[in-house]
Scaffold this motif. Structure first.
Motif, PDB file in Angstrom:
ATOM      1  N   SER A 264       0.817  -1.219   0.000  1.00 25.83           N
ATOM      2  CA  SER A 264       0.000   0.000   0.000  1.00 25.83           C
ATOM      3  C   SER A 264       0.845   1.260   0.000  1.00 25.83           C
ATOM      4  N   ASP A 269      -3.736   2.484  -3.033  1.00 25.89           N
ATOM      5  CA  ASP A 269      -4.498   2.259  -1.807  1.00 25.89           C
ATOM      6  C   ASP A 269      -5.097   0.855  -1.886  1.00 25.89           C
ATOM      7  N   ARG A 307      -5.252   3.206  -8.858  1.00 29.01           N
ATOM      8  CA  ARG A 307      -5.265   4.043  -7.659  1.00 29.01           C
ATOM      9  C   ARG A 307      -5.749   3.244  -6.447  1.00 29.01           C
ATOM     10  N   HIS A 308      -6.625   2.273  -6.711  1.00 27.69           N
ATOM     11  CA  HIS A 308      -7.165   1.465  -5.621  1.00 27.69           C
ATOM     12  C   HIS A 308      -7.105  -0.018  -6.011  1.00 27.69           C
ATOM     13  N   ASP A 326      -8.223  -4.562  -8.952  1.00 26.19           N
ATOM     14  CA  ASP A 326      -7.695  -3.204  -9.038  1.00 26.19           C
ATOM     15  C   ASP A 326      -8.582  -2.406  -9.989  1.00 26.19           C
ATOM     16  N   ASP A 327      -8.419  -1.098  -9.978  1.00 28.38           N
ATOM     17  CA  ASP A 327      -9.214  -0.229 -10.861  1.00 28.38           C
ATOM     18  C   ASP A 327      -8.328   0.396 -11.938  1.00 28.38           C
TER      19      ASP A 327
END
Length: 376
Positions: A264, A269, A307-308, A326-327
């Motif tokens: 992280s 994140d 990002r996430h 994940d995105d």
């Protein structure tokens, strides 16, 4: 494994004896057994030595000493000796020609198929033609038994040699599997640690100008990743030196929160969650779950531009579903341009798990889902 394991030490000692010495001892034993009737009350000469009979017995017995080199010749010498002994007359009866039995056993062990079959037919047939019915039956049974024991010895030896070859082949395969496992683990450890260190190192100088605290955190993350990688590599190398798996610090599911926390800090994140009632996986499955997560997170940091991300453990109906999402771009998935997904599938297959990987159905990004069977 031997049917009589208590006799194995004796068998090993007998096999260790020199062949020439064994054959010489057999020849002496056969000579003593063949000459014994000359001292018994069955001797028609009243216990005196019959020169022709004694010579035939000793010559036939002496041939046993070279039975391994000339098995068929020794057998023929024994058969000719028996015939010559019988036609001499005025000699004591020989209940068993032991040299012929030993020679026929040796032919069964060492000769080619047609040779040994012909030798058996010649021996049994000759006995039937030249001896009385009672003696012929007894001799025929003894000859067939000697031949059968010889073939059984060959079968047992070939089976033992086959088992030994299979054991050696399995040892080679096990060594290859172990080398492949170590290579995968080293790849996962180094790839994960180096990827995090590179990302943090690239972000550090930028953060240093505007956010010293964030820069300090990035450098701490680099140091932590390096220490963790060094500790795992030292453990792995110590196993290679000692050949003792008991000291191998294999990761488990309990180590996943720390893995997620370390990743992280690389600009993504990552959330970690557990649902359901936890069960128990096999040790190999726990290692596979950790390494799969490590590989997936490494490739998210390196390739996904996300990002996430999320790591979720879901315990339901005797299974554990491990899901890493994940995105990010979602075009190449873990290991784009490399072997990430291949390694994940190999690890999952090795412990009986099922893998699905592809774009997320509920939005942008990529998803890796692995289903493990739980111990009953």
């Amino acid at each position: 494994m031997s049917a009589f394991p208590g006799l194995d030490p004796l068998r090993r000692r007998l096999r260790a004896l020199p062949a020439a010495g064994v054959d010489a001892a057999l020849a002496v034993g056969v000579a003593v057994a063949g000459a014994w009737p000359f001292f018994s009350r069955t001797n028609p000469a009243g216990g005196s030595w019959h020169p022709w009979g004694v010579a035939v017995v000793l010559l036939a017995a002496g041939a046993v000493g070279v039975r391994r080199r000339f098995p068929l010749v020794v057998l023929l010498a024994g058969l000719i000796g028996a015939w010559a002994y019988d036609v001499a007359g005025n000699v004591p009866a020989q209940p068993v020609w032991y040299g012929v039995l030993i020679a026929l056993y040796t032919v069964a062990v060492r000769s080619a198929p047609w040779t040994r079959i012909a030798a058996l037919v010649l021996t049994v047939g000759g006995s039937l033609l030249t001896a009385s019915s009672e003696t012929a039956l007894r001799s025929g049974i003894l000859f067939v038994a000697a031949y059968a024991i010889g073939r059984a010895a060959v079968t047992a030896r070939e089976r033992a040699e086959g088992l030994e070859r299979e054991r050696l082949a399995e040892a080679v395969r096990a060594a290859e599997r172990e080398r492949a496992r170590i290579a995968r683990d080293m790849h996962d450890i180094l790839s994960h640690a180096v990827s995090l260190m590179v990302v943090q190192a690239e972000a550090g100088p930028v953060a240093l100008r505007g956010d010293p605290a964030r820069a300090e955190a990035a450098f701490d993350a680099i140091a932590s990743s390096g220490r963790d990688a060094m500790a795992q590599l030292r453990g792995m190398l110590s196993v290679l030196k000692t050949d003792d798996r008991s000291h191998d610090p294999q990761p488990t599911l309990a180590d996943l929160p720390g893995l997620v926390s370390g990743a992280s800090g690389a600009g993504v994140d990552i959330a970690f969650s557990v649902s359901g009632r936890p069960g128990e996986l096999t040790p190999d499955a726990e290692v596979a779950a950790y390494r799969i997560t490590q590989e997936a997170l490494t490739n998210i940091v390196k390739h996904a531009d996300a990002r996430h991300a999320g790591v979720r453990l879901d315990w339901q109906d005797g299974t554990l579903t491990l899901e890493i999402t994940d995105d990010g771009r979602g075009t190449g998935g873990p290991g784009a341009g490399g072997h990430g997904l291949i390694g994940i599938r190999e690890r999952a297959t090795a412990c009986g798990a099922e893998v699905t990987a592809g774009p997320r159905p509920d939005g942008p990004g990529f998803r890796v889902r692995v289903r493990f069977g739980v111990r009953a």
